[in-house]
Design a protein around this motif. Structure first.
Motif, PDB file in Angstrom:
ATOM      1  N   TYR A  87       0.796  -1.221   0.000  1.00 29.72           N
ATOM      2  CA  TYR A  87       0.000   0.000   0.000  1.00 29.72           C
ATOM      3  C   TYR A  87       0.836   1.282   0.000  1.00 29.72           C
ATOM      4  N   SER A  88       2.139   1.158   0.092  1.00 34.36           N
ATOM      5  CA  SER A  88       3.007   2.343   0.031  1.00 34.36           C
ATOM      6  C   SER A  88       3.867   2.337  -1.231  1.00 34.36           C
ATOM      7  N   ASP A  89       3.552   1.463  -2.159  1.00 30.84           N
ATOM      8  CA  ASP A  89       4.365   1.333  -3.389  1.00 30.84           C
ATOM      9  C   ASP A  89       5.830   1.072  -3.059  1.00 30.84           C
ATOM     10  N   ASN A  90       6.058   0.184  -2.081  1.00 24.92           N
ATOM     11  CA  ASN A  90       7.405  -0.242  -1.667  1.00 24.92           C
ATOM     12  C   ASN A  90       8.248   0.855  -1.021  1.00 24.92           C
ATOM     13  N   ASN A  91       7.603   1.899  -0.520  1.00 30.38           N
ATOM     14  CA  ASN A  91       8.332   2.967   0.165  1.00 30.38           C
ATOM     15  C   ASN A  91       8.426   2.750   1.665  1.00 30.38           C
ATOM     16  N   PHE A  92       7.449   2.036   2.231  1.00 32.28           N
ATOM     17  CA  PHE A  92       7.400   1.804   3.669  1.00 32.28           C
ATOM     18  C   PHE A  92       7.395   0.307   3.944  1.00 32.28           C
ATOM     19  N   GLY A  93       7.820  -0.051   5.151  1.00 29.81           N
ATOM     20  CA  GLY A  93       7.794  -1.443   5.579  1.00 29.81           C
ATOM     21  C   GLY A  93       9.073  -1.810   6.304  1.00 29.81           C
ATOM     22  N   TYR A  94       9.012  -2.932   7.004  1.00 30.14           N
ATOM     23  CA  TYR A  94      10.178  -3.384   7.766  1.00 30.14           C
ATOM     24  C   TYR A  94      11.352  -3.737   6.866  1.00 30.14           C
ATOM     25  N   SER A  95      11.075  -4.333   5.723  1.00 28.21           N
ATOM     26  CA  SER A  95      12.182  -4.714   4.833  1.00 28.21           C
ATOM     27  C   SER A  95      12.878  -3.475   4.281  1.00 28.21           C
ATOM     28  N   VAL A  96      12.132  -2.413   4.037  1.00 31.30           N
ATOM     29  CA  VAL A  96      12.729  -1.155   3.571  1.00 31.30           C
ATOM     30  C   VAL A  96      13.621  -0.594   4.673  1.00 31.30           C
ATOM     31  N   GLN A  97      13.122  -0.586   5.899  1.00 32.76           N
ATOM     32  CA  GLN A  97      13.901  -0.074   7.025  1.00 32.76           C
ATOM     33  C   GLN A  97      15.151  -0.911   7.260  1.00 32.76           C
ATOM     34  N   ARG A  98      14.999  -2.226   7.202  1.00 32.01           N
ATOM     35  CA  ARG A  98      16.153  -3.096   7.439  1.00 32.01           C
ATOM     36  C   ARG A  98      17.203  -2.914   6.358  1.00 32.01           C
ATOM     37  N   LYS A  99      16.763  -2.764   5.122  1.00 28.90           N
ATOM     38  CA  LYS A  99      17.703  -2.564   4.016  1.00 28.90           C
ATOM     39  C   LYS A  99      18.502  -1.277   4.222  1.00 28.90           C
ATOM     40  N   ILE A 100      17.835  -0.212   4.636  1.00 30.30           N
ATOM     41  CA  ILE A 100      18.516   1.062   4.936  1.00 30.30           C
ATOM     42  C   ILE A 100      19.511   0.850   6.073  1.00 30.30           C
ATOM     43  N   TRP A 101      19.047   0.218   7.139  1.00 28.82           N
ATOM     44  CA  TRP A 101      19.875  -0.028   8.334  1.00 28.82           C
ATOM     45  C   TRP A 101      21.115  -0.829   7.971  1.00 28.82           C
ATOM     46  N   GLN A 102      20.914  -1.828   7.115  1.00 29.32           N
ATOM     47  CA  GLN A 102      22.012  -2.720   6.749  1.00 29.32           C
ATOM     48  C   GLN A 102      22.948  -2.063   5.721  1.00 29.32           C
ATOM     49  N   GLN A 103      22.408  -1.531   4.650  1.00 27.57           N
ATOM     50  CA  GLN A 103      23.235  -0.974   3.580  1.00 27.57           C
ATOM     51  C   GLN A 103      24.020   0.258   4.020  1.00 27.57           C
ATOM     52  N   ARG A 104      23.463   1.014   4.931  1.00 28.15           N
ATOM     53  CA  ARG A 104      24.155   2.210   5.399  1.00 28.15           C
ATOM     54  C   ARG A 104      24.979   1.934   6.662  1.00 28.15           C
ATOM     55  N   ASN A 105      25.038   0.641   7.051  1.00 25.91           N
ATOM     56  CA  ASN A 105      25.830   0.214   8.212  1.00 25.91           C
ATOM     57  C   ASN A 105      25.468   1.031   9.458  1.00 25.91           C
ATOM     58  N   LEU A 106      24.185   1.003   9.809  1.00 27.89           N
ATOM     59  CA  LEU A 106      23.689   1.815  10.914  1.00 27.89           C
ATOM     60  C   LEU A 106      23.462   1.022  12.196  1.00 27.89           C
ATOM     61  N   HIS A 107      24.064  -0.150  12.325  1.00 27.35           N
ATOM     62  CA  HIS A 107      23.983  -0.913  13.565  1.00 27.35           C
ATOM     63  C   HIS A 107      24.574  -0.070  14.685  1.00 27.35           C
ATOM     64  N   ASN A 108      23.850   0.072  15.776  1.00 27.73           N
ATOM     65  CA  ASN A 108      24.237   0.901  16.922  1.00 27.73           C
ATOM     66  C   ASN A 108      24.335   2.382  16.559  1.00 27.73           C
ATOM     67  N   LYS A 109      23.654   2.787  15.500  1.00 25.19           N
ATOM     68  CA  LYS A 109      23.651   4.191  15.086  1.00 25.19           C
ATOM     69  C   LYS A 109      22.206   4.639  14.869  1.00 25.19           C
ATOM     70  N   TYR A 110      21.399   4.487  15.894  1.00 27.85           N
ATOM     71  CA  TYR A 110      19.986   4.815  15.781  1.00 27.85           C
ATOM     72  C   TYR A 110      19.775   6.263  15.360  1.00 27.85           C
ATOM     73  N   ALA A 111      20.574   7.180  15.880  1.00 31.93           N
ATOM     74  CA  ALA A 111      20.403   8.601  15.547  1.00 31.93           C
ATOM     75  C   ALA A 111      20.552   8.816  14.043  1.00 31.93           C
ATOM     76  N   ASP A 112      21.534   8.168  13.450  1.00 30.68           N
ATOM     77  CA  ASP A 112      21.735   8.306  11.997  1.00 30.68           C
ATOM     78  C   ASP A 112      20.573   7.687  11.230  1.00 30.68           C
ATOM     79  N   PHE A 113      20.096   6.537  11.700  1.00 29.01           N
ATOM     80  CA  PHE A 113      18.951   5.908  11.044  1.00 29.01           C
ATOM     81  C   PHE A 113      17.727   6.815  11.149  1.00 29.01           C
ATOM     82  N   ALA A 114      17.466   7.322  12.360  1.00 29.79           N
ATOM     83  CA  ALA A 114      16.300   8.177  12.590  1.00 29.79           C
ATOM     84  C   ALA A 114      16.364   9.411  11.694  1.00 29.79           C
ATOM     85  N   GLU A 115      17.535   9.960  11.512  1.00 25.97           N
ATOM     86  CA  GLU A 115      17.676  11.125  10.635  1.00 25.97           C
ATOM     87  C   GLU A 115      17.416  10.740   9.178  1.00 25.97           C
TER      88      GLU A 115
END
Length: 176
Positions: A87-115
Motif C-alpha cells: 500500500y506504500s508502493d514499496n516505500n514503507f515497511g520493515y524490509s525497507v527499514q532493514r535494508k537502509i539499516w544494513q546498507q548504510r551500516n547503521l547498527h548501533n547508530k539509531y540517531a543516523d537511522f532516525a535522521e
C-alpha cells in the motif's frame, strides 16, 4: 483405616490418570488452534490492511504497534511487511527499514537511522506517530523519506535504541 487410606490413594490416582488422558486428548484434538504458527490470522490483519488501503497512516502505524511487532513470529512480521510494501508502493515497511539499516551500516547508530528516515531533524526526535516530524498525510509514500513508516514509537532512549537494533537483527533472521 489403612485399607480406606489405600482405597483413597487409588481413587485419586485413577482420577488423575483419567483427567490427564482427557486433557491430552483435548490438546491433541485442538493442537492447531492452541499452537498455531500464525497467531495473527488474516482476520486480525484485515483491519490493518483496510487502514493501509485507505492511506490512514497514523491509524495503520498504531494498529501495527498494537500487534507488538518485536514479539511476533517471522510469518506475522512478513505478512505485516507485505501489507506496508503493497500500500506504500514499496516505500514503507520493515524490509525497507532493514535494508537502509544494513546498507548504510547503521547498527548501533539509531540517531543516523532516525535522521535518514525522517524521525529526527535538527537534533529533535519524533516522540510518537502524531509528532509533526512524522509525515502521515495520504501522499506520505511520495513525500516522506524511504522507510519512514511504520514508526512503531521508536524513541531516543538507549534501551529503545538497543531494542531497535535487536528488532532489525530479528528481521534479518526472518529474511525480511
Amino acid at each position: 483405616m489403612s485399607t480406606d487410606n489405600q482405597n483413597f490413594k487409588t481413587a485419586v490416582m485413577v482420577a488423575t490418570i483419567t483427567l490427564m488422558g482427557t486433557l491430552g486428548t483435548a490438546i491433541i484434538t485442538n493442537w492447531d488452534k492452541l499452537f498455531s504458527s500464525q497467531p495473527h490470522s488474516i482476520s486480525k490483519l484485515t483491519p490493518l490492511e483496510n487502514l493501509l488501503e485507505n492511506k490512514k497512516w497514523v491509524e495503520a502505524d498504531l494498529a501495527t504497534d498494537a500487534l507488538q511487532p518485536a514479539a511476533l513470529s517471522c510469518s506475522d512480521l512478513s505478512s505485516i511487511n507485505k501489507l506496508w510494501l503493497k500500500y506504500s508502493d514499496n516505500n514503507f515497511g520493515y524490509s525497507v527499514q532493514r535494508k537502509i539499516w544494513q546498507q548504510r551500516n547503521l547498527h548501533n547508530k539509531y540517531a543516523d537511522f532516525a535522521e535518514f528516515v525522517g524521525w529526527k531533524h535538527d537534533n529533535r526526535y519524533a516522540f510518537n506517530i502524531r509528532d509533526p516530524l512524522i509525515i502521515t498525510d495520504p501522499d506520505a509514500p511520495t513525500k516522506a523519506p524511504l522507510g519512514h513508516l511504520p514508526f512503531n514509537g521508536w524513541q531516543v532512549e538507549g534501551v529503545i535504541r538497543r531494542q531497535f537494533d535487536n528488532f532489525m537483527l530479528k528481521l534479518g533472521q526472518c529474511n525480511i
